[in-house]
Motif scaffolding. Structure first.
Motif, PDB file in Angstrom:
ATOM      1  N   ALA A   1      42.193  34.478  32.124  1.00 32.38           N
ATOM      2  CA  ALA A   1      42.473  35.794  31.553  1.00 32.38           C
ATOM      3  C   ALA A   1      41.409  36.841  31.894  1.00 32.38           C
ATOM      4  O   ALA A   1      41.699  38.024  31.920  1.00 32.38           O
ATOM      5  CB  ALA A   1      42.611  35.688  30.041  1.00 32.38           C
ATOM      6  N   LEU A   2      40.177  36.414  32.144  1.00 32.34           N
ATOM      7  CA  LEU A   2      39.033  37.302  32.397  1.00 32.34           C
ATOM      8  C   LEU A   2      38.928  38.386  31.320  1.00 32.34           C
ATOM      9  O   LEU A   2      39.076  39.585  31.584  1.00 32.34           O
ATOM     10  CB  LEU A   2      39.130  37.923  33.789  1.00 32.34           C
ATOM     11  N   PRO A   3      38.655  37.979  30.078  1.00 29.15           N
ATOM     12  CA  PRO A   3      38.635  38.923  28.953  1.00 29.15           C
ATOM     13  C   PRO A   3      37.624  40.060  29.090  1.00 29.15           C
ATOM     14  O   PRO A   3      37.863  41.161  28.589  1.00 29.15           O
ATOM     15  CB  PRO A   3      38.280  38.023  27.756  1.00 29.15           C
ATOM     16  N   THR A   4      36.505  39.818  29.780  1.00 33.74           N
ATOM     17  CA  THR A   4      35.481  40.860  29.882  1.00 33.74           C
ATOM     18  C   THR A   4      35.829  41.937  30.908  1.00 33.74           C
ATOM     19  O   THR A   4      35.142  42.951  31.000  1.00 33.74           O
ATOM     20  CB  THR A   4      34.116  40.248  30.259  1.00 33.74           C
ATOM     21  N   ALA A   5      36.885  41.708  31.689  1.00 32.30           N
ATOM     22  CA  ALA A   5      37.348  42.723  32.654  1.00 32.30           C
ATOM     23  C   ALA A   5      38.868  42.668  32.684  1.00 32.30           C
ATOM     24  O   ALA A   5      39.478  42.497  33.732  1.00 32.30           O
ATOM     25  CB  ALA A   5      36.751  42.456  34.033  1.00 32.30           C
ATOM     26  N   PHE A   6      39.461  42.855  31.500  1.00 26.64           N
ATOM     27  CA  PHE A   6      40.901  42.627  31.398  1.00 26.64           C
ATOM     28  C   PHE A   6      41.714  43.650  32.173  1.00 26.64           C
ATOM     29  O   PHE A   6      42.852  43.380  32.566  1.00 26.64           O
ATOM     30  CB  PHE A   6      41.331  42.596  29.924  1.00 26.64           C
TER      31      PHE A   6
ATOM     32  N   LEU B   1      47.698  37.130  25.885  1.00 30.90           N
ATOM     33  CA  LEU B   1      49.121  37.256  26.209  1.00 30.90           C
ATOM     34  C   LEU B   1      49.711  38.506  25.572  1.00 30.90           C
ATOM     35  O   LEU B   1      50.472  39.247  26.211  1.00 30.90           O
ATOM     36  CB  LEU B   1      49.875  36.010  25.743  1.00 30.90           C
ATOM     37  N   GLU B   2      49.343  38.750  24.330  1.00 34.52           N
ATOM     38  CA  GLU B   2      49.876  39.933  23.638  1.00 34.52           C
ATOM     39  C   GLU B   2      49.498  41.217  24.374  1.00 34.52           C
ATOM     40  O   GLU B   2      50.333  42.099  24.573  1.00 34.52           O
ATOM     41  CB  GLU B   2      49.338  39.970  22.204  1.00 34.52           C
ATOM     42  N   ARG B   3      48.249  41.308  24.796  1.00 39.67           N
ATOM     43  CA  ARG B   3      47.821  42.518  25.509  1.00 39.67           C
ATOM     44  C   ARG B   3      48.511  42.618  26.868  1.00 39.67           C
ATOM     45  O   ARG B   3      48.940  43.707  27.264  1.00 39.67           O
ATOM     46  CB  ARG B   3      46.303  42.519  25.685  1.00 39.67           C
ATOM     47  N   LEU B   4      48.623  41.494  27.570  1.00 44.33           N
ATOM     48  CA  LEU B   4      49.295  41.511  28.869  1.00 44.33           C
ATOM     49  C   LEU B   4      50.727  42.013  28.736  1.00 44.33           C
ATOM     50  O   LEU B   4      51.160  42.904  29.475  1.00 44.33           O
ATOM     51  CB  LEU B   4      49.286  40.110  29.484  1.00 44.33           C
ATOM     52  N   LEU B   5      51.465  41.460  27.775  1.00 45.73           N
ATOM     53  CA  LEU B   5      52.870  41.814  27.609  1.00 45.73           C
ATOM     54  C   LEU B   5      53.053  43.284  27.238  1.00 45.73           C
ATOM     55  O   LEU B   5      54.100  43.877  27.526  1.00 45.73           O
ATOM     56  CB  LEU B   5      53.523  40.919  26.554  1.00 45.73           C
ATOM     57  N   SER B   6      52.046  43.863  26.624  1.00 44.90           N
ATOM     58  CA  SER B   6      52.149  45.281  26.231  1.00 44.90           C
ATOM     59  C   SER B   6      51.967  46.225  27.411  1.00 44.90           C
ATOM     60  O   SER B   6      52.248  47.416  27.295  1.00 44.90           O
ATOM     61  CB  SER B   6      51.113  45.602  25.147  1.00 44.90           C
TER      62      SER B   6
ATOM     63  N   ASP C   1      63.377  21.941  49.339  1.00 41.64           N
ATOM     64  CA  ASP C   1      63.286  20.810  48.414  1.00 41.64           C
ATOM     65  C   ASP C   1      61.917  20.724  47.742  1.00 41.64           C
ATOM     66  O   ASP C   1      61.698  19.841  46.902  1.00 41.64           O
ATOM     67  CB  ASP C   1      63.557  19.493  49.152  1.00 41.64           C
ATOM     68  N   LEU C   2      61.004  21.623  48.102  1.00 41.38           N
ATOM     69  CA  LEU C   2      59.652  21.597  47.558  1.00 41.38           C
ATOM     70  C   LEU C   2      59.424  22.779  46.614  1.00 41.38           C
ATOM     71  O   LEU C   2      60.019  23.841  46.774  1.00 41.38           O
ATOM     72  CB  LEU C   2      58.627  21.658  48.688  1.00 41.38           C
ATOM     73  N   PHE C   3      58.543  22.564  45.650  1.00 42.02           N
ATOM     74  CA  PHE C   3      58.147  23.634  44.731  1.00 42.02           C
ATOM     75  C   PHE C   3      56.619  23.697  44.773  1.00 42.02           C
ATOM     76  O   PHE C   3      55.943  22.777  44.307  1.00 42.02           O
ATOM     77  CB  PHE C   3      58.644  23.351  43.308  1.00 42.02           C
ATOM     78  N   ILE C   4      56.082  24.767  45.346  1.00 41.30           N
ATOM     79  CA  ILE C   4      54.641  24.889  45.550  1.00 41.30           C
ATOM     80  C   ILE C   4      54.070  25.970  44.636  1.00 41.30           C
ATOM     81  O   ILE C   4      54.531  27.104  44.620  1.00 41.30           O
ATOM     82  CB  ILE C   4      54.317  25.221  47.023  1.00 41.30           C
ATOM     83  N   GLU C   5      53.056  25.579  43.912  1.00 42.49           N
ATOM     84  CA  GLU C   5      52.416  26.454  42.910  1.00 42.49           C
ATOM     85  C   GLU C   5      50.937  26.591  43.239  1.00 42.49           C
ATOM     86  O   GLU C   5      50.264  25.604  43.551  1.00 42.49           O
ATOM     87  CB  GLU C   5      52.592  25.824  41.526  1.00 42.49           C
ATOM     88  N   THR C   6      50.418  27.809  43.181  1.00 48.32           N
ATOM     89  CA  THR C   6      48.983  28.006  43.346  1.00 48.32           C
ATOM     90  C   THR C   6      48.514  29.136  42.429  1.00 48.32           C
ATOM     91  O   THR C   6      49.321  29.783  41.750  1.00 48.32           O
ATOM     92  CB  THR C   6      48.599  28.253  44.818  1.00 48.32           C
ATOM     93  N   LYS C   7      47.195  29.357  42.410  1.00 52.53           N
ATOM     94  CA  LYS C   7      46.600  30.276  41.439  1.00 52.53           C
ATOM     95  C   LYS C   7      45.628  31.229  42.114  1.00 52.53           C
ATOM     96  O   LYS C   7      44.883  30.836  43.019  1.00 52.53           O
ATOM     97  CB  LYS C   7      45.863  29.480  40.353  1.00 52.53           C
ATOM     98  N   ILE C   8      45.610  32.452  41.614  1.00 51.33           N
ATOM     99  CA  ILE C   8      44.660  33.476  42.072  1.00 51.33           C
ATOM    100  C   ILE C   8      43.372  33.341  41.253  1.00 51.33           C
ATOM    101  O   ILE C   8      43.422  33.316  40.013  1.00 51.33           O
ATOM    102  CB  ILE C   8      45.231  34.894  41.874  1.00 51.33           C
ATOM    103  N   TRP C   9      42.217  33.267  41.934  1.00 50.45           N
ATOM    104  CA  TRP C   9      40.954  33.168  41.199  1.00 50.45           C
ATOM    105  C   TRP C   9      40.459  34.545  40.767  1.00 50.45           C
ATOM    106  O   TRP C   9      40.814  35.575  41.345  1.00 50.45           O
ATOM    107  CB  TRP C   9      39.900  32.444  42.042  1.00 50.45           C
ATOM    108  N   ILE C  10      39.653  34.575  39.706  1.00 51.71           N
ATOM    109  CA  ILE C  10      39.196  35.813  39.084  1.00 51.71           C
ATOM    110  C   ILE C  10      38.461  36.737  40.051  1.00 51.71           C
ATOM    111  O   ILE C  10      38.501  37.956  39.892  1.00 51.71           O
ATOM    112  CB  ILE C  10      38.318  35.538  37.844  1.00 51.71           C
ATOM    113  N   SER C  11      37.793  36.177  41.056  1.00 50.77           N
ATOM    114  CA  SER C  11      37.060  36.998  42.021  1.00 50.77           C
ATOM    115  C   SER C  11      37.996  37.884  42.829  1.00 50.77           C
ATOM    116  O   SER C  11      37.563  38.885  43.414  1.00 50.77           O
ATOM    117  CB  SER C  11      36.265  36.099  42.971  1.00 50.77           C
ATOM    118  N   ASP C  12      39.267  37.517  42.883  1.00 55.83           N
ATOM    119  CA  ASP C  12      40.262  38.280  43.638  1.00 55.83           C
ATOM    120  C   ASP C  12      41.190  39.083  42.732  1.00 55.83           C
ATOM    121  O   ASP C  12      42.267  39.493  43.159  1.00 55.83           O
ATOM    122  CB  ASP C  12      41.087  37.343  44.530  1.00 55.83           C
ATOM    123  N   TYR C  13      40.779  39.314  41.475  1.00 56.70           N
ATOM    124  CA  TYR C  13      41.592  40.150  40.593  1.00 56.70           C
ATOM    125  C   TYR C  13      41.440  41.628  40.979  1.00 56.70           C
ATOM    126  O   TYR C  13      40.416  42.056  41.513  1.00 56.70           O
ATOM    127  CB  TYR C  13      41.180  39.953  39.136  1.00 56.70           C
TER     128      TYR C  13
END
Length: 294
Positions: free
Chosen positions: A110-115, A147-152, A69-81
């Motif tokens: 997005a971390l553009p400098t280390a995409f 987004l465009e670069r990611l999708l490619s 019954d729960l929906f849990i969302e979290t995010k990965i930080w850039i240091s762990d990319y």
């Protein structure tokens, strides 16, 4: 009250209204989330970088609410990319949350400098999705060019793009790009969050005369009007608070509807002034931080 759900692009259902814990101190998080769950929230949004995933996990454990019954969302930080780094980051977040499966896991920036690291991190999310360790994957603060670069370069289209959206900063170009690709726009700071001020106007969104006039017409608060505006325009919204009265107030937005004229009036408040950091300015050098083990 049951919160309406939205179907993500992979068929997973997600409550439209979520409860956020950005900037909520770790020692207050469990109590705030417990209160939200008691009121009726079932979608909780946290992040590794917030440092409070364990508090969310404690509230979930003590709630007695069925996991399904729960929906849990979290995010990965850039240091762990990075591929292996992101797989391990999932283990850290899952451990703190006390979960075997996370409903929605997204990249925080997005971390553009280390995409290339961003791409590798997203490929790790694809693997976690394939292994059913997560039910849906997504991104946050990605601009159209990111987004465009990611999708490619990847196989799975993100389910959501969580971005700053409120009446004073609407990012209509990003929302349009999301929609074109079947990606749900999820709004952080949907009521102006960190107090934002319009140029030449000394009041926040909560004191905006246009919003207050609409609120008075419906017998609602300014915050409720802004949340209703977001939901009515098809976004997922993630408000936050630690005050029980505000947590309850933000939940009560499904018993009224804004007129087309009222929606148009709020749309016209856009100033194009960003409140959060510029996505292009997010670098490991400036924003990198170690994410502790579970």
């Amino acid at each position: 009250m049951t919160i309406p759900t939205v179907e993500l692009n992979n068929g997973v259902s997600m409550p439209t209204l979520g409860f956020g814990v950005f900037q909520t101190p770790p020692d207050e998080t469990m109590f705030a989330v417990a209160e939200a769950l008691k009121i009726g929230y079932r979608h909780i949004d946290t992040a590794a970088a917030y440092g409070n995933e364990s508090g969310v996990g404690d509230a979930i454990k003590q709630s007695g609410i069925a996991r399904s019954d729960l929906f849990i969302e979290t995010k990965i930080w850039i240091s762990d990319y990075g591929y292996d780094e992101t797989l391990h980051a999932f283990d850290k977040s899952a451990g703190k949350l006390g979960l075997n499966q996370i409903d929605l896991l997204i990249l925080h920036q997005a971390l553009p400098t280390a995409f290339e690291r961003t791409i590798a991190a997203y490929r790790a999310l694809e693997r976690l999705l394939d292994e059913q360790k997560v039910r849906a994957i997504g991104i946050s603060n990605f601009m159209p060019e990111h987004l465009e670069r990611l999708l490619s370069e990847v196989n799975v289209v993100p389910a959501v793009n969580q971005i700053e959206v409120h009446p004073y900063f609407q990012q209509k170009d990003v929302q349009a790009e999301n929609a074109k690709n079947g990606i749900l726009t999820q709004a952080w700071a949907p009521i102006g969050g960190i107090t934002f001020y319009r140029p030449g106007f000394s009041k926040s969104t909560l004191e905006d005369p246009v919003i207050l006039e609409i609120a008075a017409a419906h017998g609602k608060s300014a915050a409720q009007v802004m949340l209703r505006w977001g939901v009515q325009e098809g976004r997922s919204v993630i408000p936050k608070s630690v005050k029980p009265s505000r947590i309850a107030e933000n939940f009560d937005v499904f018993d009224f509807e804004l007129s087309p004229e009222q929606v148009k009036a709020i749309d016209a408040l856009d100033t194009n002034e960003r409140g959060g950091p510029e996505p292009e300015a997010v670098t490991l050098e400036k924003y990198g931080r170690e994410i502790p083990e579970a």
